[in-house]
Design a protein around this motif. Structure first.
Motif, PDB file in Angstrom:
ATOM      1  N   PHE A   1      47.441 -18.784  10.280  1.00  0.00           N
ATOM      2  CA  PHE A   1      46.646 -18.935   9.598  1.00  0.00           C
ATOM      3  C   PHE A   1      45.172 -18.395   9.961  1.00  0.00           C
ATOM      4  N   LEU A   2      44.513 -18.472   8.961  1.00  0.00           N
ATOM      5  CA  LEU A   2      43.050 -17.925   9.496  1.00  0.00           C
ATOM      6  C   LEU A   2      42.520 -19.961   8.854  1.00  0.00           C
ATOM      7  N   SER A   3      41.297 -19.566   9.387  1.00  0.00           N
ATOM      8  CA  SER A   3      40.771 -21.068   9.878  1.00  0.00           C
ATOM      9  C   SER A   3      40.431 -21.736   8.405  1.00  0.00           C
ATOM     10  N   ASP A   4      40.543 -21.033   7.292  1.00  0.00           N
ATOM     11  CA  ASP A   4      40.282 -21.771   6.222  1.00  0.00           C
ATOM     12  C   ASP A   4      41.706 -22.435   5.367  1.00  0.00           C
ATOM     13  N   GLY A   5      42.759 -22.058   6.115  1.00  0.00           N
ATOM     14  CA  GLY A   5      44.188 -22.310   6.211  1.00  0.00           C
ATOM     15  C   GLY A   5      44.945 -21.552   4.719  1.00  0.00           C
ATOM     16  N   GLN A   6      44.838 -20.670   4.656  1.00  0.00           N
ATOM     17  CA  GLN A   6      45.710 -18.791   4.147  1.00  0.00           C
ATOM     18  C   GLN A   6      46.220 -18.749   5.456  1.00  0.00           C
ATOM     19  N   GLN A   7      47.160 -18.477   5.135  1.00  0.00           N
ATOM     20  CA  GLN A   7      48.633 -17.905   6.063  1.00  0.00           C
ATOM     21  C   GLN A   7      47.825 -16.601   5.859  1.00  0.00           C
ATOM     22  N   LEU A   8      48.254 -15.874   7.360  1.00  0.00           N
ATOM     23  CA  LEU A   8      47.939 -14.734   7.593  1.00  0.00           C
ATOM     24  C   LEU A   8      49.810 -14.223   7.549  1.00  0.00           C
ATOM     25  N   ARG A   9      49.306 -12.954   6.774  1.00  0.00           N
ATOM     26  CA  ARG A   9      50.514 -11.725   6.993  1.00  0.00           C
ATOM     27  C   ARG A   9      50.892 -10.377   6.813  1.00  0.00           C
ATOM     28  N   GLU A  10      51.272  -9.455   7.608  1.00  0.00           N
ATOM     29  CA  GLU A  10      50.698  -7.956   7.373  1.00  0.00           C
ATOM     30  C   GLU A  10      50.541  -7.733   5.994  1.00  0.00           C
ATOM     31  N   ASP A  11      51.342  -7.990   5.108  1.00  0.00           N
ATOM     32  CA  ASP A  11      51.287  -7.437   3.122  1.00  0.00           C
ATOM     33  C   ASP A  11      50.156  -8.137   2.747  1.00  0.00           C
ATOM     34  N   ASN A  12      49.037  -9.536   3.176  1.00  0.00           N
ATOM     35  CA  ASN A  12      48.003  -9.683   2.686  1.00  0.00           C
ATOM     36  C   ASN A  12      47.275  -9.289   3.793  1.00  0.00           C
ATOM     37  N   ILE A  13      46.710  -9.113   5.239  1.00  0.00           N
ATOM     38  CA  ILE A  13      45.787  -8.988   5.982  1.00  0.00           C
ATOM     39  C   ILE A  13      44.505  -8.119   5.197  1.00  0.00           C
ATOM     40  N   ARG A  14      45.156  -6.951   3.962  1.00  0.00           N
ATOM     41  CA  ARG A  14      43.672  -6.215   4.303  1.00  0.00           C
ATOM     42  C   ARG A  14      43.264  -7.346   2.774  1.00  0.00           C
ATOM     43  N   GLU A  15      44.088  -7.914   1.985  1.00  0.00           N
ATOM     44  CA  GLU A  15      43.013  -9.150   1.767  1.00  0.00           C
ATOM     45  C   GLU A  15      42.115  -9.629   1.932  1.00  0.00           C
ATOM     46  N   LEU A  16      42.746 -10.537   3.539  1.00  0.00           N
ATOM     47  CA  LEU A  16      41.826 -11.529   3.926  1.00  0.00           C
ATOM     48  C   LEU A  16      41.098 -10.817   4.884  1.00  0.00           C
ATOM     49  N   SER A  17      40.910  -9.730   5.108  1.00  0.00           N
ATOM     50  CA  SER A  17      40.149  -8.734   6.412  1.00  0.00           C
ATOM     51  C   SER A  17      39.013  -9.053   6.090  1.00  0.00           C
ATOM     52  N   ASP A  18      37.774  -9.404   5.201  1.00  0.00           N
ATOM     53  CA  ASP A  18      36.601  -9.751   4.916  1.00  0.00           C
ATOM     54  C   ASP A  18      36.102 -11.323   5.647  1.00  0.00           C
ATOM     55  N   ALA A  19      37.323 -12.155   5.362  1.00  0.00           N
ATOM     56  CA  ALA A  19      37.196 -13.401   5.822  1.00  0.00           C
ATOM     57  C   ALA A  19      35.726 -13.606   7.108  1.00  0.00           C
ATOM     58  N   GLN A  20      34.885 -14.905   6.564  1.00  0.00           N
ATOM     59  CA  GLN A  20      33.395 -15.016   7.319  1.00  0.00           C
ATOM     60  C   GLN A  20      34.246 -15.041   8.866  1.00  0.00           C
ATOM     61  N   ASP A  21      34.937 -16.116   8.884  1.00  0.00           N
ATOM     62  CA  ASP A  21      35.660 -17.078   9.911  1.00  0.00           C
ATOM     63  C   ASP A  21      36.425 -16.189  10.125  1.00  0.00           C
ATOM     64  N   GLN A  22      36.651 -15.057  11.934  1.00  0.00           N
ATOM     65  CA  GLN A  22      37.474 -14.247  12.059  1.00  0.00           C
ATOM     66  C   GLN A  22      38.601 -14.942  12.859  1.00  0.00           C
TER      67      GLN A  22
END
Length: 244
Positions: free
Chosen positions: A46-67
């Motif tokens: 998971f990222l700190s904002d609660g979004q689950q991180l997976r291989e198929d969505n990491i491109r969409e979440l790669s610009d998250a402010q908190d890494q």
């Protein structure tokens, strides 16, 4: 980028970003396993904002402010709390006190300045440990909030699905329950309903065509015997259906 192992709050610093990992999503679990020692197949990320991180969505979440990535170990979900504590080696009060202490006879043989210097060093070690422990607890608290929010989301989803299902089948179940409640009355009623002779005649004709499966009885003079609808329904089998 920070990697937090949720089970103990340990934080690891790595010199990369989500954007870099997104270029090769298949390396995500391998990289996290090297940092956290959590089996790649058991990871829930998971990222700190609660979004689950997976291989198929990491491109969409790669610009998250908190890494920061929180890594959970799925294997612990199947264990009791005491078993998890044992696996993690958690003991009450472990490490809260400085290791070793000066004995009274040792103190008497040292100068006051030496004693104070030794105690000062021990207090610094103790303070460093407490600070590190506080940071781990803080990270565990953040991980717990993420897990709790995710669990709430799944419960709400299941609750909505259950409510929709209950509304769709609720009326049918109520109707079936009413029918089952009146089964004795229904069986008594159909045992009094006579079958029309025309239906018996059709049954008689079919019986003549297939004598191995007779479904009627005849009087001695060949006249078809009258029957009731209840004779075609097994009361014993209907009781079994109701009981089941």
């Amino acid at each position: 980028m920070q990697i937090c192992r949720a089970e103990d709050g340990q934080v690891f610093q790595i010199n990369t970003t989500l954007y870099d990992i997104a270029k090769k999503p298949s390396t995500l679990r391998t990289l996290l396993a090297e940092c956290t020692s959590v089996d790649p197949g058991s990871m829930i990320m998971f990222l700190s904002d609660g979004q689950q991180l997976r291989e198929d969505n990491i491109r969409e979440l790669s610009d998250a402010q908190d890494q920061t990535i929180f890594v959970f170990n799925r294997d612990y979900l199947d264990l009791e709390v005491d078993e998890v504590m044992s696996v993690l080696g958690v003991r009450e009060g472990d490490g809260l006190l400085p290791s070793g202490s000066l004995q009274e006879d040792s103190i008497s043989s040292l100068r006051t300045s030496q004693v104070l210097q030794d105690q000062f060093q021990r207090s610094q070690q103790h303070q460093s440990y407490i600070s590190a422990l506080f940071q781990q607890i803080h990270s565990q608290h953040d991980a717990l909030l993420i897990a709790s929010a995710n669990l709430d989301m799944h419960i709400l989803t299941l609750s909505d699905a259950w409510m929709a299902l209950r509304e769709s089948i609720g009326s049918n179940l109520e109707t079936q329950a009413k029918l089952l409640d009146g089964i004795d009355y229904d069986l008594d009623t159909i045992s009094q309903l006579s079958v029309h002779p025309s239906f018996l005649a059709v049954a008689s004709a079919k019986s003549n065509a297939a004598p191995t499966t007779p479904i009627k009885e005849r009087e001695g003079d060949g006249v078809i015997k009258a029957k009731t609808l209840g004779e075609y329904v097994s009361r014993v089998k209907m009781k079994l259906v109701v009981d089941s």
